[in-house]
Write a protein that holds these residues in place. Sequence first.
Motif: not given
Length: 261
Positions: A1-17
């Motif tokens: 699983m390459s790190p690039l497969d995690i969509p940005r919008r999910l990471l951003e929402r999780l980062g601020a969750a």
Amino acid sequence: MSPLDIPRRLLERLGAADSVVVFTGAGMSAESGVPTFRGAEGIWSRFKPEELATMSAFLRNPQLVWDWYAHRRTIIATVQPNEGHRAVADLEHLVPRVAVITQNIDNLHRRAGSTVVHELHGNIERNYCVKCGAPHEMGSERASPEVPRCAMCGGLVRPDVVWFGELLPEEDWEAAVRAASGADVCISVGTSGVVYPAASIPAIARKAGALHADVNPEPGPLSEAADVFIKGLAGAVLPVLVQHLEKLRSRPDIAVPGEGR
Ligand code: BV8
Ligand code: ZN
């Protein structure tokens, strides 16, 4: 699983969750060696869960239904939580409020370290008497294949799980709906999304403003409805997701890697 497969919008929402719910099904435990319901799994594949997981099936043939649960109990007693369960437990160190809402009865989320777990369909380690409702501790008869009888009234003992046509445990269901309604992100993992009302959890979260991400090796009803679909196994995707989140939370100033969607 390459790190690039995690969509940005999910990471951003999780980062601020502030609050995240993780809604899981049988696929979450597949890599631990617990067979899923709707995949091929030995002798039981010729039965549909709907034919065994009902009170009428149990009353019609208590031994057959008890044997199915004894078979699954034996498997569950030998397995360990997998990387996916542990990643879900690690989320609790990265997000202020995390609730696991599971359809699974195998106790693997708690064993992996998750502390807020709502079991919508019960727990295979608990049993009770169908006649008087007394809880039944599996003592010495754990070895005997017979359907146990209640020590209080002699009634048949059944697993403390929710069968088709039965109501979900009120407290767990209400707590799950409350958690979903207040979540910033809902991650559904390893569920075919066919069993209700459990399968309505991601829609409840999304309706209340959460971003819904579905993790599954196969597309299905939930991936269709989700904002983000990550095609992959729980044990491969969730640890990468958590690693990225750790980086993001420790260095909020760095850009989120990966193609956005
Ligand atoms: C209810 C518990 C109100 C015990 C289970 C007629 C009368 C009454 C109700 C109904 C009715 N008709 C329909 C209903 C509603 C019914 C329902 O939804 N039926 C479905 C089949 C259409 N629901 C109910 O009856 C519920 N109660 O409605 O009460 C009521 C009451 C009285 C009268 C009227 C209304 C109760 C449902 C609970 C049933 N109990 N199990 C036990 O475990 O034995 S359901 C069973 O299915 C499990 O809980 C399981 O978790 C659940 C859902 O399955 P999944 O977890 O999604 O597993 P599945 O195998 O399907 O999918 C696995 C997925 O993982 C796949 O997508 C696969 O691609 C993926 N995967 C595989 N490997 C991996 C992976 N993903 C990630 N990583 C991997 N490595
Ligand atoms: Zn009894």
